[in-house]
Design an enzyme around this catalytic site. Structure first.
Site, PDB file in Angstrom:
ATOM      1  N   CYS A 163       0.855  -1.186   0.000  1.00 40.43           N
ATOM      2  CA  CYS A 163       0.000   0.000   0.000  1.00 40.43           C
ATOM      3  C   CYS A 163       0.894   1.240   0.000  1.00 40.43           C
ATOM      4  CB  CYS A 163      -0.924   0.014   1.220  1.00 40.43           C
ATOM      5  SG  CYS A 163      -2.013   1.463   1.278  1.00 40.43           S
ATOM      6  N   LYS A 170       0.724  -5.266   2.583  1.00 41.82           N
ATOM      7  CA  LYS A 170      -0.686  -5.617   2.776  1.00 41.82           C
ATOM      8  C   LYS A 170      -0.809  -7.127   2.905  1.00 41.82           C
ATOM      9  CE  LYS A 170      -3.705  -3.492   0.135  1.00 41.82           C
ATOM     10  NZ  LYS A 170      -4.360  -2.948  -1.078  1.00 41.82           N
ATOM     11  N   HIS A 190     -16.809  -0.214   5.145  1.00 48.98           N
ATOM     12  CA  HIS A 190     -16.873   0.903   6.077  1.00 48.98           C
ATOM     13  C   HIS A 190     -18.344   1.212   6.326  1.00 48.98           C
ATOM     14  CE1 HIS A 190     -15.437   4.583   8.113  1.00 48.98           C
ATOM     15  NE2 HIS A 190     -16.595   5.074   7.706  1.00 48.98           N
ATOM     16  N   CYS A 191     -18.762   1.129   7.584  1.00 47.52           N
ATOM     17  CA  CYS A 191     -20.170   1.294   7.926  1.00 47.52           C
ATOM     18  C   CYS A 191     -20.406   2.682   8.521  1.00 47.52           C
ATOM     19  CB  CYS A 191     -20.616   0.217   8.919  1.00 47.52           C
ATOM     20  SG  CYS A 191     -22.360   0.324   9.373  1.00 47.52           S
ATOM     21  N   CYS A 197     -14.739   1.168  10.437  1.00 44.07           N
ATOM     22  CA  CYS A 197     -14.601   0.062   9.493  1.00 44.07           C
ATOM     23  C   CYS A 197     -14.977  -1.240  10.187  1.00 44.07           C
ATOM     24  CB  CYS A 197     -13.152  -0.037   8.985  1.00 44.07           C
ATOM     25  SG  CYS A 197     -12.736   1.187   7.742  1.00 44.07           S
TER      26      CYS A 197
END
Length: 349
Positions: A163, A170, A190-191, A197
Site C-alpha cells: 500500500c 498488505k 466501512h459502515c 470500518c
C-alpha cells in the site's frame, strides 16, 4: 478546504461520521421512552402486571445485548497491519512504484501444496489457533515481532501486495479504506452507522449488532401488534396505544425487515468465509509454484467448510458465540486456506 476551517480531513470525516451514531442513540432512547413508559407502563400494566413485567424483562435483555454489541463495534479497532520495515526493499524515492528484490520476491511465493497420500486424497484439515493451513516453518517475510508467514495473494507481477498510501505491506485479505485512510485487516466494509470500518477484529461484534438489533425490533413490533389485535377495530387499538407507541410500531417493523436482509447476506458471507469486498471484487491473483500468477476466478481458497468458517469468526467455545466478547480465531495477518481448492486451481489448464 479542510485547513480553511481549521480541521484535518480525518477529523472532519470523524465528526461528520458521528452524526449517524448520534441518530441511532437518539432513536433507541426515544424507542425506550415510547415502549417502557407509554406502552408497558401506560397500556399493558393496566391490563396485566405480570405481562408487563415479562415484557420489560425481555425488552431490557435485548436492549442490553444490542447496546453492548453496538458499543463494541463502534469503539473496537477492526485491526491494522503491523508496520513493517520497508527500507531494506524500498527506496524513499520509489515508494509508489515499488520494486522488490529478487530474494524477497522468491520469499513471497505461495505455501507448498499439501502432500498426497495413498489414494491421492488430501490430509484432513483441522483448524487450531496456530493453524494457517500450511506449515509454520514456511519462509517468513521479516525477522522480529512483526514477521508473518509468506502471503498467498500477490500483485500482477507476482510481487507482494504493498500500500503506497500507508507505506506498508498488505497481508492477505487486507484492503485500504479510503474513508479512514488506513489499511484494514480482512476489511468487510466501512459502515457509516457505526462510524468505523468493519474488519477482522470487530466483525463478530458487527454481526451480533445486526442480530440483536433485529431481535430488539421484532420483539417491539410483535408485542405492539399483539396488543392491537386484542381490539376488534384496528384503529381503536391504535388510539388506545397512542401516537408514541404507534409510531414505534411502524418504525420497528420497517427496521426489522431491513435488518433481516442484512443478516441473511452476512450469514452467507460467514458460512462461505468471504467479506463483502471479496464477494464483490471476485477473482484475486494467486502465485503458483512455478512463479506464474493466476486469477482465482471460481476458487474460494479461504472456504474451509461451513463449520470451520463459522469457527473462524465466533471461536471454538459455542457458549461465547452470541456474547459480545473476543473469541475469533487468528491474528488477521494469516488465514488457513483450502488446499484442495488450491491444488485444483494449480492443475487448471
Amino acid at each position: 478546504m479542510y485547513r480553511l476551517i481549521g480541521c484535518t480531513r480525518r477529523r472532519c470525516i470523524k465528526a461528520v461520521g458521528s452524526i449517524p451514531v448520534g441518530l441511532v442513540i437518539a432513536l433507541v432512547g426515544w424507542s425506550y421512552w415510547a415502549y417502557v413508559f407509554h406502552f408497558c407502563t401506560g397500556v399493558i400494566f393496566a391490563a396485566s402486571a405480570v405481562q408487563a413485567v415479562a415484557y420489560l424483562m425481555m425488552y431490557h435483555f435485548l436492549l442490553i445485548m444490542f447496546a453492548w454489541s453496538y458499543f463494541l463495534v463502534v469503539n473496537t479497532s477492526p485491526g491494522h497491519p503491523i508496520q513493517m520495515d520497508t527500507t531494506e526493499f524500498v527506496g524513499a524515492e520509489s515508494i509508489v512504484d515499488i520494486q522488490l528484490s529478487e530474494n524477497f520476491r522468491r520469499d513471497s511465493g505461495p505455501p507448498p501444496l499439501a502432500p498426497l497420500y495413498g489414494n491421492e486424497a488430501l490430509e484432513p484439515l483441522t483448524l487450531h489457533d496456530n493453524d494457517r493451513g500450511y506449515e509454520d516453518v514456511a519462509i517468513r517475510c521479516n525477522e522480529g515481532p512483526g514477521d508473518s508467514l509468506r502471503p498467498l495473494e500477490v500483485k500482477r507481477d507476482g510481487g507482494r501486495r504493498f500500500c503506497s498510501k500507508c507505506n506498508n505491506w498488505k497481508p492477505d485479505r487486507t484492503h485500504h479504506c479510503s474513508v479512514c485512510a488506513v489499511c484494514v485487516l480482512k476489511l468487510d466494509h466501512h459502515c457509516p452507522w457505526v462510524n468505523n470500518c468493519v474488519g477482522f477484529a470487530n466483525y463478530k461484534y458487527f454481526y451480533l449488532f445486526l442480530v440483536y438489533c433485529f431481535l430488539y425490533c421484532i420483539f417491539v413490533f410483535m408485542t405492539l401488534a399483539a396488543s392491537i389485535s386484542n381490539y376488534e377495530d384496528f384503529f381503536m387499538g391504535i388510539g388506545v396505544m397512542g401516537f408514541q407507541a404507534t409510531f414505534i410500531f411502524v418504525i420497528s417493523g420497517v427496521f426489522a425487515l431491513c435488518l433481516l436482509v442484512f443478516i441473511f447476506v452476512h450469514t452467507q458471507l460467514v458460512l462461505s468465509n468471504k467479506s463483502t469486498i471479496e464477494s464483490m471484487e471476485g477473482a484475486r491473483r494467486i502465485l503458483l509454484p512455478d512463479n506464474t500468477v493466476r486469477m482465482a476466478h471460481t476458487a474460494n481458497l479461504y472456504d474451509m467448510g461451513m463449520r470451520q468458517n463459522l469457527l473462524q469468526v465466533f471461536g471454538h467455545r459455542w457458549e461465547l458465540w452470541f456474547v459480545p466478547v473476543p473469541s475469533s480465531i487468528g491474528d488477521g495477518h494469516n488465514f488457513p486456506f483450502n488446499r484442495d481448492a488450491y491444488r485444483k486451481m494449480v492443475n487448471e489448464n
